[in-house]
Design a protein around this motif. Structure first.
Motif, PDB file in Angstrom:
ATOM      1  N   GLY A 192      45.422  42.272  41.645  1.00 37.26           N
ATOM      2  CA  GLY A 192      46.759  41.526  42.243  1.00 37.26           C
ATOM      3  C   GLY A 192      47.741  41.535  40.961  1.00 37.26           C
ATOM      4  O   GLY A 192      47.638  42.108  39.914  1.00 37.26           O
ATOM      5  N   ASP A 193      48.673  40.468  41.206  1.00 38.50           N
ATOM      6  CA  ASP A 193      49.906  40.350  40.201  1.00 38.50           C
ATOM      7  C   ASP A 193      49.416  39.709  38.864  1.00 38.50           C
ATOM      8  O   ASP A 193      49.943  39.774  37.985  1.00 38.50           O
ATOM      9  N   ASP A 194      48.259  39.116  38.965  1.00 39.24           N
ATOM     10  CA  ASP A 194      47.657  38.227  37.711  1.00 39.24           C
ATOM     11  C   ASP A 194      46.909  39.309  36.865  1.00 39.24           C
ATOM     12  O   ASP A 194      46.138  38.730  36.031  1.00 39.24           O
ATOM     13  N   PHE A 195      46.752  40.391  37.222  1.00 39.11           N
ATOM     14  CA  PHE A 195      45.905  41.494  36.535  1.00 39.11           C
ATOM     15  C   PHE A 195      46.550  41.702  35.401  1.00 39.11           C
ATOM     16  O   PHE A 195      48.020  42.042  35.216  1.00 39.11           O
ATOM     17  N   THR A 196      46.194  41.903  34.101  1.00 31.00           N
ATOM     18  CA  THR A 196      46.724  42.291  32.680  1.00 31.00           C
ATOM     19  C   THR A 196      46.468  43.521  32.097  1.00 31.00           C
ATOM     20  O   THR A 196      46.920  44.088  31.488  1.00 31.00           O
ATOM     21  N   GLY A 197      45.195  44.036  32.624  1.00 29.01           N
ATOM     22  CA  GLY A 197      44.691  45.307  32.149  1.00 29.01           C
ATOM     23  C   GLY A 197      43.140  45.576  32.019  1.00 29.01           C
ATOM     24  O   GLY A 197      42.459  44.537  32.347  1.00 29.01           O
ATOM     25  N   PHE A 198      42.767  46.741  32.061  1.00 25.72           N
ATOM     26  CA  PHE A 198      41.263  47.019  31.798  1.00 25.72           C
ATOM     27  C   PHE A 198      41.046  47.393  30.399  1.00 25.72           C
ATOM     28  O   PHE A 198      41.899  48.055  29.724  1.00 25.72           O
ATOM     29  N   ASP A 199      39.919  47.034  29.793  1.00 22.63           N
ATOM     30  CA  ASP A 199      39.313  47.293  28.584  1.00 22.63           C
ATOM     31  C   ASP A 199      38.785  48.836  28.673  1.00 22.63           C
ATOM     32  O   ASP A 199      38.488  49.136  29.632  1.00 22.63           O
ATOM     33  N   PRO A 200      39.134  49.645  27.526  1.00 22.24           N
ATOM     34  CA  PRO A 200      38.445  50.969  27.586  1.00 22.24           C
ATOM     35  C   PRO A 200      36.986  51.079  28.182  1.00 22.24           C
ATOM     36  O   PRO A 200      36.621  51.811  29.191  1.00 22.24           O
ATOM     37  N   GLY A 201      36.262  49.731  27.609  1.00 25.17           N
ATOM     38  CA  GLY A 201      34.856  50.134  28.326  1.00 25.17           C
ATOM     39  C   GLY A 201      34.728  49.789  29.598  1.00 25.17           C
ATOM     40  O   GLY A 201      33.848  50.370  30.475  1.00 25.17           O
ATOM     41  N   ALA A 202      35.835  48.954  30.259  1.00 27.17           N
ATOM     42  CA  ALA A 202      35.539  48.440  31.600  1.00 27.17           C
ATOM     43  C   ALA A 202      35.982  50.001  32.604  1.00 27.17           C
ATOM     44  O   ALA A 202      35.253  50.143  33.479  1.00 27.17           O
ATOM     45  N   MET A 203      36.818  50.610  31.869  1.00 32.63           N
ATOM     46  CA  MET A 203      37.300  52.236  32.617  1.00 32.63           C
ATOM     47  C   MET A 203      36.222  52.920  32.424  1.00 32.63           C
ATOM     48  O   MET A 203      35.799  53.399  33.580  1.00 32.63           O
ATOM     49  N   TRP A 204      35.674  53.091  31.553  1.00 28.35           N
ATOM     50  CA  TRP A 204      34.378  54.113  31.431  1.00 28.35           C
ATOM     51  C   TRP A 204      33.040  53.429  32.263  1.00 28.35           C
ATOM     52  O   TRP A 204      32.446  54.098  32.938  1.00 28.35           O
ATOM     53  N   ASP A 205      32.971  52.146  32.392  1.00 27.71           N
ATOM     54  CA  ASP A 205      31.903  51.696  33.201  1.00 27.71           C
ATOM     55  C   ASP A 205      32.176  51.798  34.735  1.00 27.71           C
ATOM     56  O   ASP A 205      31.261  52.260  35.747  1.00 27.71           O
ATOM     57  N   ASP A 206      33.431  51.747  35.300  1.00 31.50           N
ATOM     58  CA  ASP A 206      33.903  52.269  36.420  1.00 31.50           C
ATOM     59  C   ASP A 206      33.549  53.372  36.925  1.00 31.50           C
ATOM     60  O   ASP A 206      33.226  53.800  37.823  1.00 31.50           O
ATOM     61  N   ALA A 207      33.824  54.291  35.932  1.00 30.02           N
ATOM     62  CA  ALA A 207      33.636  55.754  36.055  1.00 30.02           C
ATOM     63  C   ALA A 207      32.198  56.105  36.301  1.00 30.02           C
ATOM     64  O   ALA A 207      31.996  56.801  37.252  1.00 30.02           O
ATOM     65  N   LYS A 208      31.452  55.550  35.243  1.00 26.62           N
ATOM     66  CA  LYS A 208      30.100  55.836  35.637  1.00 26.62           C
ATOM     67  C   LYS A 208      29.404  55.337  36.715  1.00 26.62           C
ATOM     68  O   LYS A 208      28.662  56.028  37.568  1.00 26.62           O
ATOM     69  N   LEU A 209      29.888  54.205  37.256  1.00 26.06           N
ATOM     70  CA  LEU A 209      29.455  53.593  38.548  1.00 26.06           C
ATOM     71  C   LEU A 209      29.846  54.295  39.538  1.00 26.06           C
ATOM     72  O   LEU A 209      28.897  54.800  40.682  1.00 26.06           O
ATOM     73  N   GLY A 210      31.143  54.974  39.818  1.00 28.70           N
ATOM     74  CA  GLY A 210      31.723  55.623  40.462  1.00 28.70           C
ATOM     75  C   GLY A 210      30.661  56.985  41.009  1.00 28.70           C
ATOM     76  O   GLY A 210      30.307  57.541  41.894  1.00 28.70           O
ATOM     77  N   PHE A 211      30.425  57.752  39.749  1.00 31.91           N
ATOM     78  CA  PHE A 211      29.724  58.801  39.805  1.00 31.91           C
ATOM     79  C   PHE A 211      28.298  58.980  39.976  1.00 31.91           C
ATOM     80  O   PHE A 211      27.683  59.655  40.730  1.00 31.91           O
ATOM     81  N   ARG A 212      27.532  57.645  39.607  1.00 35.09           N
ATOM     82  CA  ARG A 212      26.259  57.495  39.877  1.00 35.09           C
ATOM     83  C   ARG A 212      26.212  57.333  41.440  1.00 35.09           C
ATOM     84  O   ARG A 212      25.070  57.793  41.972  1.00 35.09           O
ATOM     85  N   HIS A 213      26.992  56.701  42.183  1.00 34.33           N
ATOM     86  CA  HIS A 213      26.672  56.629  43.624  1.00 34.33           C
ATOM     87  C   HIS A 213      27.892  57.389  44.375  1.00 34.33           C
ATOM     88  O   HIS A 213      28.483  56.902  45.166  1.00 34.33           O
ATOM     89  N   PHE A 214      28.430  58.598  43.773  1.00 37.22           N
ATOM     90  CA  PHE A 214      29.376  59.512  44.047  1.00 37.22           C
ATOM     91  C   PHE A 214      29.476  59.579  45.491  1.00 37.22           C
ATOM     92  O   PHE A 214      30.546  59.489  46.354  1.00 37.22           O
ATOM     93  N   THR A 215      28.215  59.982  46.171  1.00 35.82           N
ATOM     94  CA  THR A 215      28.212  60.151  47.606  1.00 35.82           C
ATOM     95  C   THR A 215      27.949  58.993  48.632  1.00 35.82           C
ATOM     96  O   THR A 215      27.908  59.147  49.765  1.00 35.82           O
ATOM     97  N   GLY A 216      27.996  57.872  48.023  1.00 35.27           N
ATOM     98  CA  GLY A 216      27.352  56.890  48.592  1.00 35.27           C
ATOM     99  C   GLY A 216      28.549  55.823  49.428  1.00 35.27           C
ATOM    100  O   GLY A 216      28.176  54.970  50.150  1.00 35.27           O
ATOM    101  N   TRP A 217      29.835  56.207  48.944  1.00 34.47           N
ATOM    102  CA  TRP A 217      30.957  55.504  49.734  1.00 34.47           C
ATOM    103  C   TRP A 217      31.184  55.958  50.945  1.00 34.47           C
ATOM    104  O   TRP A 217      31.402  56.939  51.291  1.00 34.47           O
ATOM    105  N   ASP A 218      31.207  55.096  51.978  1.00 31.40           N
ATOM    106  CA  ASP A 218      32.103  55.293  53.246  1.00 31.40           C
ATOM    107  C   ASP A 218      33.333  55.061  53.577  1.00 31.40           C
ATOM    108  O   ASP A 218      34.070  56.129  53.829  1.00 31.40           O
TER     109      ASP A 218
END
Length: 127
Positions: A51-77
């Motif tokens: 939302g509008d109150d978001f100020t940004g992602f730390d680099p570590g958060a972006m990396w964690d997001d990518a890792k999580l997405g790849f770990r469950h790559f085919t699990g999202w409906d």
């Protein structure tokens, strides 16, 4: 900070990003919830609101997001991203094809529509 979005149907996770999102937010909120949900479900749906109150992602958060997405790559409906941030909308539009799930982008004013879409049953083939 990451908060859970309550009131979504079973098999659906919802998260809201506020302020600065850190890798600790992922490790404390998102990763345990996603891992627990995948232990119970083969496929999951995800609603992510930036939302509008978001100020940004730390680099570590972006990396964690990518890792999580790849770990469950085919699990999202289904995945719904709700945001008005131009850079995030552009990135999501450019990369949406790579998500092996039904993906939709919504503006902040469409949060309720995103919640309805993420909860509706998928059409049966041939309908």
């Amino acid at each position: 900070m990451i908060e859970q979005i309550e009131g979504l149907p079973a098999g659906t996770l919802g998260f809201r990003a506020r302020g600065q999102v850190t890798s600790q937010d992922y490790e404390r909120v998102i990763v345990p919830d996603v891992e627990a949900a995948f232990a119970l479900n083969r496929k999951l749906r995800l609603l992510y609101h930036v939302g509008d109150d978001f100020t940004g992602f730390d680099p570590g958060a972006m990396w964690d997001d990518a890792k999580l997405g790849f770990r469950h790559f085919t699990g999202w409906d289904r995945v719904a991203l709700v945001t008005d941030l131009p850079w995030l909308r552009m990135t999501a539009t450019a990369m949406g094809f790579a998500v092996p799930a039904e993906f939709r982008l919504f503006g902040n004013a469409e949060l309720d529509a995103a919640k309805r879409w993420i909860a509706e049953p998928r059409p049966v083939d041939g309908d």
